[in-house]
Design a protein around this motif. Sequence first.
Motif, PDB file in Angstrom:
ATOM      1  N   VAL A 106       0.838  -1.207   0.000  1.00  0.00           N
ATOM      2  CA  VAL A 106       0.000   0.000   0.000  1.00  0.00           C
ATOM      3  C   VAL A 106       0.871   1.254   0.000  1.00  0.00           C
ATOM      4  O   VAL A 106       0.598   2.218  -0.729  1.00  0.00           O
ATOM      5  CB  VAL A 106      -0.945  -0.011   1.219  1.00  0.00           C
ATOM      6  CG1 VAL A 106      -1.613   1.350   1.399  1.00  0.00           C
ATOM      7  CG2 VAL A 106      -2.006  -1.092   1.063  1.00  0.00           C
ATOM      8  N   ALA A 107       1.925   1.247   0.810  1.00  0.00           N
ATOM      9  CA  ALA A 107       2.813   2.416   0.865  1.00  0.00           C
ATOM     10  C   ALA A 107       3.452   2.685  -0.490  1.00  0.00           C
ATOM     11  O   ALA A 107       3.609   3.840  -0.907  1.00  0.00           O
ATOM     12  CB  ALA A 107       3.891   2.204   1.926  1.00  0.00           C
ATOM     13  N   LYS A 108       3.795   1.618  -1.218  1.00  0.00           N
ATOM     14  CA  LYS A 108       4.378   1.796  -2.543  1.00  0.00           C
ATOM     15  C   LYS A 108       3.357   2.382  -3.509  1.00  0.00           C
ATOM     16  O   LYS A 108       3.690   3.227  -4.353  1.00  0.00           O
ATOM     17  CB  LYS A 108       4.885   0.445  -3.054  1.00  0.00           C
ATOM     18  CG  LYS A 108       5.672   0.549  -4.351  1.00  0.00           C
ATOM     19  CD  LYS A 108       6.242  -0.802  -4.756  1.00  0.00           C
ATOM     20  CE  LYS A 108       7.029  -0.683  -6.053  1.00  0.00           C
ATOM     21  NZ  LYS A 108       7.576  -1.991  -6.494  1.00  0.00           N
ATOM     22  N   LEU A 109       2.101   1.960  -3.388  1.00  0.00           N
ATOM     23  CA  LEU A 109       1.051   2.521  -4.248  1.00  0.00           C
ATOM     24  C   LEU A 109       0.818   4.000  -3.951  1.00  0.00           C
ATOM     25  O   LEU A 109       0.555   4.796  -4.857  1.00  0.00           O
ATOM     26  CB  LEU A 109      -0.253   1.738  -4.052  1.00  0.00           C
ATOM     27  CG  LEU A 109      -0.342   0.351  -4.706  1.00  0.00           C
ATOM     28  CD1 LEU A 109      -1.671  -0.287  -4.362  1.00  0.00           C
ATOM     29  CD2 LEU A 109      -0.168   0.454  -6.212  1.00  0.00           C
ATOM     30  N   VAL A 110       0.900   4.360  -2.680  1.00  0.00           N
ATOM     31  CA  VAL A 110       0.711   5.763  -2.320  1.00  0.00           C
ATOM     32  C   VAL A 110       1.782   6.626  -2.961  1.00  0.00           C
ATOM     33  O   VAL A 110       1.511   7.745  -3.430  1.00  0.00           O
ATOM     34  CB  VAL A 110       0.727   5.926  -0.783  1.00  0.00           C
ATOM     35  CG1 VAL A 110       0.716   7.407  -0.400  1.00  0.00           C
ATOM     36  CG2 VAL A 110      -0.467   5.221  -0.163  1.00  0.00           C
ATOM     37  N   GLU A 111       3.011   6.108  -3.010  1.00  0.00           N
ATOM     38  CA  GLU A 111       4.108   6.871  -3.609  1.00  0.00           C
ATOM     39  C   GLU A 111       3.939   7.038  -5.112  1.00  0.00           C
ATOM     40  O   GLU A 111       4.419   8.003  -5.703  1.00  0.00           O
ATOM     41  CB  GLU A 111       5.447   6.184  -3.333  1.00  0.00           C
ATOM     42  CG  GLU A 111       5.896   6.238  -1.882  1.00  0.00           C
ATOM     43  CD  GLU A 111       6.451   7.598  -1.504  1.00  0.00           C
ATOM     44  OE1 GLU A 111       6.344   8.537  -2.311  1.00  0.00           O
ATOM     45  OE2 GLU A 111       6.977   7.725  -0.390  1.00  0.00           O
ATOM     46  N   GLU A 112       3.235   6.069  -5.732  1.00  0.00           N
ATOM     47  CA  GLU A 112       3.045   6.136  -7.177  1.00  0.00           C
ATOM     48  C   GLU A 112       1.841   7.009  -7.507  1.00  0.00           C
ATOM     49  O   GLU A 112       0.866   7.060  -6.781  1.00  0.00           O
ATOM     50  CB  GLU A 112       2.820   4.733  -7.753  1.00  0.00           C
ATOM     51  CG  GLU A 112       4.018   3.808  -7.578  1.00  0.00           C
ATOM     52  CD  GLU A 112       3.698   2.397  -8.033  1.00  0.00           C
ATOM     53  OE1 GLU A 112       2.522   2.142  -8.371  1.00  0.00           O
ATOM     54  OE2 GLU A 112       4.620   1.570  -8.037  1.00  0.00           O
TER      55      GLU A 112
END
Length: 891
Positions: free
Chosen positions: A237-243
């Motif tokens: 989820v954190a990686k998706l937020v960054e994208e």
Amino acid sequence: MIGSFKKMKKDEEYGGGNPYHCTDKTSVLQEARVFNETPVNVKKSTHVLTKILYLLNQGETLGTKEATDVFFAMTKLFQSNDIILRRLVYLGIKELCGVAEDTIIVTSSLTKDMTGREDQYRAPAIRALCKITDASMLQAVERYMKQAMVDRASGVSSAALVSCRHLAQHSPDVVKRWVAEVQEAVQSDNVMVQFHGLGVLHQIRKSDKLAVTKMVSKLISYGLRSPYAICLLIRIVAKLVEEEDSGIGESRLMEYLESMLRHKAEMVVYEAANAIVALSTSTSRDLVAAIAVLQLFLSSPKPTLRFAAVRTLGKVAMTQPAAVTACNLDLENLLQDVNRSIATLAITTLLKTGSEGSIDRLMRSISAFLNDISDEFKIVVVEALRSLALQYPRKQAVLMGQLADMLRSEGGLAYKEAIASTIITIIEDNPEAKEKGLDHLCEFIEDCEHTTLAVRILHLLGREGPRTARPARYIRFIYNRVILENAAVRAAAVSVLARFGAECSELLPNILVLLQRCMLDTEDEVRDRSTYYHALLSSDDTSLIARCILNPPMYSLSSLERALLTFLAGDTSEAFDASCVPMAPPPPSTASMTSAAGSSITAAISAAPDAGTTPAQRHEERTISSHDKYVEQLSGIPAFASLGPLFKSSLPVELTESETEYVVRCVKHTFLNHIVLQFDCSNTLNDQLLENVSVGLEEDGSSWQILHTLPCPSLPYSSPGTCYILLAIPEDIMQTTGTFTATLKFQVRDCDPITGEPETEDGYQDDYTLEDLEISVSDHVNKAQRSNFAAAWEELGPSSELEDTFALSSLSTLSEAVIQVTNFLGMHPCDRSDRVPDGKSSHTLYLAGTYRGGHAVLVRAKLALSDGVAMQLTVRSTDPNVSEVIASAVG
């Protein structure tokens, strides 16, 4: 029983120890013959197999024949049903399958154990089988793997899922067919099965952004039982937020992360807090909630939670110290923690968040526990002191005093180097602290036991000492090294004495006397240097002194060696010309970044894509490729063997996006009259084999001539290949830059995605458009180091000087201008002029380089803020044409 207990007690008193520490490979391989006994000797075989595994895990290597013999002997142990021995056999198969030959022979035995009823055999058998299985065998065990992933035994299911992650690396298409079973595993009640299932599912779908988005959306709504799986989901989820454009509202993703801060499992709460504070998109409100959770962990009775919390807060303090200030009281309580690792992280975090008024108190706290921690954590403290010194210049005297005390304490080379580097940083940042810092370093080298560190400090004295108010005070410390130290330090001290003599005319007579004494040294290196420098300083030739002492040539040693060997093999009637030998690249500058070359500097600046990159990224991008590697590589190609010494190799230039069908990047190798373009190509399509791969170039003008093209014969899937183009550099120096349209040309043959074997005899021609390739002025300029720019500037003189004024309207700060001008010209900043002090409205940048052909070139750029940045550029060179081409390139 009592006797056995007494024996154990006696072994404990004598320290016990490792029973295998004297194990010898040769004797163990002899003992392995016990595997061939019938019936199987379980006790001896277990002992010998344990020894073999111990040796392998200690880094011992077996030859192919040795490994094969042991492997085949070990397979006979399948006759025994002893559980411990059987599990050791599985471990042995996994360890030896990469070295031994014909390991496929155990497939049937492993398959039998994998499908048997004994769960203790099934899980390790699956792991071992997947270790020896290749793409061609995978279909034979596919049915068993799918059944194992949803097995009632959690250990078997987890083993199959973990094996899937390894199999997906070389057979991703096969593993994708098992997605239904993997999804079922994600719904498992077992915490580890659910965790491993989610890991495999994400690995299958990670290349499909839409699939990952759907998976995350479903799991957020459905919920997971396993805290391990939730931690993994938080990272996804954190990686998706960054994208950008993740497909799920950012607010929904952040709500999920915030909800995990209230989870009952501590590991989940910490993972969520750690993810939130690491996000570049986190708002101050998000940080407050996460830091509040970490603050609670600081007072936890569990050392692991305290350590994790303080380490995370330390990372946050590096970028947002104000956000961590609320935790300062809790951090101060940790200074007395029995775990000194936690105390160290607490003090370093406080050093990043503390105010100027708290520094004195923190220094006392450091002194209290510094002797109780290892050098590794001491270095962390030193790095924190460095940041604090740069943040509060008025406290540099206090901090430098603390560093000096640490320098005199016990510690290894890495620790002492970290302290010395910090003092040097303070000296370079604050001229007022220079003399005090040099005094501390001079006292340290009186008792320094590390040659490399003593030489480094002497070099600093030679650079900074002559420019102080009283340079004579340092001569005693330097000459003491000639009397008391080893040959390497004595030689360095002689060179430093020469610099003082070259820059301080009032000290010259005394320096000459000291150099005469050094001529009597027992080491020939020291005697040679003394004689050389004495002759130079006695000549009274300021130009010669400046060229040979203040700014000596720093040749690339490998290129110098090759040039000398070539010279000796040919006609030696004329003197050796060193101008063709490229200089060694200087250390990377603080402000250096990847070059953004363009037809004009203003265009390059406005188009520069990396203006906002992080320091770590800039450091990685500016890392200079190994010159020796390219020299060796190109000299082995007959078409390039006669081009002469390699002058410069550029950083790789990406000609495609990293996720396209074909990935191409170019390295430009500059010689005296030629440029070799090296195209490193990768084929990311597993159903294609590319042959006769080359790059076609076209230029608007006709000044460039393509002399030779070397195609890459074959480019299979995921196997990099290289093709080359040889260009003749135009004779007109003003025509030596240009932009080329590039196209990748190749022949395509369709092939089997699994085996990689071509399916057709004949292929078809195809091409792929690449990004334009540019040859700029920086490709003809190599960085050069000038430790005394003023002397080098005067040496060149005004005879070839050119001056012009430019407006860099796209820039808003002097720091940006320094970075972009430096990168565009491809030169090295001197006298630390790449550092722009805060609050200044004007600055002067000094650059040094060597133009192709050995022509020295210096640039003085006077920068001032005025509706952007105004720049007055002055260029001096040994060749007027070089001055002209550098000045015209900026225009």
